[in-house]
Scaffold this active site. Structure first.
Site, short mmCIF file in Angstrom:
data_model
loop_
_atom_site.label_atom_id
_atom_site.label_comp_id
_atom_site.label_asym_id
_atom_site.label_seq_id
_atom_site.Cartn_x
_atom_site.Cartn_y
_atom_site.Cartn_z
N GLU A 1 -0.29 4.46 1.30
CA GLU A 1 -1.25 3.35 1.19
C GLU A 1 -2.70 3.80 0.99
O GLU A 1 -3.53 3.64 1.90
CB GLU A 1 -1.19 2.48 2.44
CG GLU A 1 0.13 1.81 2.65
CD GLU A 1 0.09 0.75 3.75
OE1 GLU A 1 -0.97 0.56 4.36
OE2 GLU A 1 1.12 0.12 3.98
N GLU B 1 8.07 0.45 3.43
CA GLU B 1 7.69 -0.07 4.75
C GLU B 1 7.68 -1.58 4.70
O GLU B 1 7.14 -2.17 3.77
CB GLU B 1 6.26 0.34 5.14
CG GLU B 1 6.09 1.67 5.80
CD GLU B 1 4.65 1.91 6.26
OE1 GLU B 1 3.94 0.94 6.58
OE2 GLU B 1 4.25 3.08 6.28
C1 BGC Z 1 0.93 1.72 7.67
C2 BGC Z 1 1.46 2.02 9.05
C3 BGC Z 1 1.08 0.90 9.99
C4 BGC Z 1 1.74 -0.37 9.49
C5 BGC Z 1 1.51 -1.59 10.37
C6 BGC Z 1 1.10 0.28 7.25
O1 BGC Z 1 -0.08 -0.13 6.67
O2 BGC Z 1 1.46 2.59 6.74
O3 BGC Z 1 0.97 3.25 9.46
O4 BGC Z 1 1.41 1.15 11.30
O5 BGC Z 1 1.24 -0.67 8.22
O6 BGC Z 1 0.18 -1.95 10.45
#
Ligand code: BGC
Length: 469
Positions: A169, A357
């Site tokens: 990101e 993610e």
């Molecule tokens: C990130 C994580 C973070 C998650 C939740 C993503 O933007 O890669 O490191 O914990 O979001 O906020």
């Protein structure tokens, strides 16, 4: 009511299910075995920061075996984790720390022993402090520092690990860290932002090429945070505001790697980035990634606003819209994931997509020894359903990795914000399975990933889809 007969829906047999963590948020052991400070160690241990620190993370450093065993127990295929640059190269460049390499060899070997695919993220925001002392991402020397680091990592682990992610990101670490000052290193201002953003973009290409050179048969990607952006009304000024936010959040980092340059058509103020663009950068920024990682958490509703200048747009906070929110105040909007898959699939040069993610955070209290996180289960049912819908429509989504395995240090939010499938007691790091972990394990048990449950959810959703804007 949905009347048409729907046939059984299956995720493809080779669809990858995974979970993902990051070095700073999980490892702890912040000054152990030769590791030196990263910008996050400095940022969270500063007296002005009042949300605790990640010195212990969730103690993954000492619990990695138990945690990887959980990945296995859940019937997941993939464990994605990041490397801590300052564990491997404590000063950012120069001497390699053998203990740092040893730790990641242990993690990788344990994954392989349990037949879990290790996926490495090279950079998940924890820049060595010594490099930040020289300007960090705003200093063009980062191109060489990063190249050296990637050379070392790929040579060390490339014979064992095929799946590599260059950056996690970039918009988040550049935007929050070098423009808003809310994340480490806490810098602010347009110049810091533009310099850091451009260098991160170039590093994506540089990193990708080094992985390709050093890792036989590598599967290489980089990941983007993305948000589905909709206008607050049909008025043209709000639609244009939404387009500008969309260009900033969703197009800024992907388009240069595809050879399209920065989205200056929509974000006119971006012309100022040219100061940092040197000869040959256009070529350096481009790379033929095997996959793009989509990281989706929430929707943004945008409206026109005089401030901030250049963007002339702002967000209508989810809380004002009285929608379902997580404990960070972000709207829980599963359909947004589908819209993002659609958006990234529309670039002809994008090959595979991985949901690298997605997840949702709540307070998750333990009551009588149990954590009944029904809302998280609902989130996964819905987002899995939308993923399946996209696959059925021919979109090349190859995997879904859940953020995250065990509650960890949630950056500027500290430890009160829990995303894990397992609860972590931050005083002794005891893990407890949440209801969502138990559900997921069952969901993934059937070998061909059959999901009648998913089918039901998506059928209901499809019936109402047309009513959304
Ligand atoms: C990130 C994580 C973070 C998650 C939740 C993503 O933007 O890669 O490191 O914990 O979001 O906020």
């Amino acid at each position: 009511m949905l009347t048409k007969k729907v046939k059984a829906r299956l995720f493809p047999k080779d669809f990858l299910w995974g979970t993902t963590i990051s070095s700073y948020q999980n490892e702890g052991a912040h000054a152990t075995d030769g590791k030196k400070a990263s910008i996050w160690d400095t940022f969270t241990n500063h007296p002005n920061f009042d949300k605790g620190n990640g010195n212990e993370g969730n103690d993954f450093y000492n619990n990695y075996k138990e945690d990887i065993e959980k990945v296995k127990e859940l019937n997941l295929d993939v464990f994605r984790f990041s490397l801590s640059w300052s564990r491997i190269l404590p000063d950012g460049t120069g001497e390699i720390n053998p203990k740092g390499l040893e730790f990641y060899h242990n993690v990788i070997d344990y994954c392989l022993a349990l037949d879990i695919q290790p996926w490495i993220t090279l950079y998940h925001w924890d820049l060595p402090q010594s490099l930040e002392d020289q300007g960090g991402w705003t200093n063009r020397k980062i191109l060489d520092w990063f190249a050296t680091y990637v050379e070392i990592c790929t040579k060390a682990f490339g014979n064992k690990v095929k799946n590599w992610i260059v950056l996690n990101e970039p918009m988040t670490f550049v935007g929050l860290g070098y423009f808003m000052g809310m994340h480490a290193p806490g810098k602010k201002g347009a110049n810091n932002f533009l310099a850091a953003a451009h260098h991160a973009t170039v590093c994506q290409g540089i990193g990708g090429r080094i992985v390709r050179k050093n890792v036989p048969k590598a599967y290489i990607g980089t990941t983007f945070s993305c948000s589905y952006v909709t206008p607050s009304s049909r008025l043209s000024k709000h639609k244009k505001a939404a387009n500008r936010i969309d260009a900033l959040l969703n197009r800024f980092f992907i388009e240069p790697i595809l050879g399209m340059g920065y989205p200056k058509d929509t974000l006119v103020g971006l012309n100022a980035i040219e100061v940092f663009v040197k000869e040959n950068d256009k070529e350096l920024m481009q790379f033929d990634f095997d996959f793009i990682g989509i990281q989706y958490y929430f929707r943004i509703v945008a409206k026109f606003s005089l401030l901030p200048p250049i963007l002339f747009a702002t967000e209508v906070p989810a809380i004002e819209r009285e929608v379902n929110i997580n404990n960070m105040g972000m709207e829980i909007y599963p359909r947004g994931l589908y819209k993002m898959i659609e958006k990234f699939s529309a670039y002809p040069k994008v090959k595979d997509l991985i949901i690298s993610e997605s997840g949702v955070c709540f307070d998750d209290p333990i009551i009588n020894g149990k954590i009944k996180d029904k809302q998280r289960i609902k989130y996964f049912k819905n987002t899995f359903a939308y993923t399946l819908k996209a696959i059925e429509e021919g979109k090349k989504v190859k995997g879904y990795f859940i953020w995250t395995l065990v509650d960890n240090f949630e950056w500027a939010e500290g430890i009160k914000t829990r995303f894990g499938l397992y609860h972590n007691n931050f005083s002794n790091h005891k893990r407890t399975a949440k209801k969502s972990a138990i559900w997921l394990k069952k969901f993934l048990k059937t070998k061909n990933k059959t999901s009648q449950e998913t089918l039901k959810v998506i059928s209901k959703k499809e019936a109402v889809l047309e009513n959304y804007n």
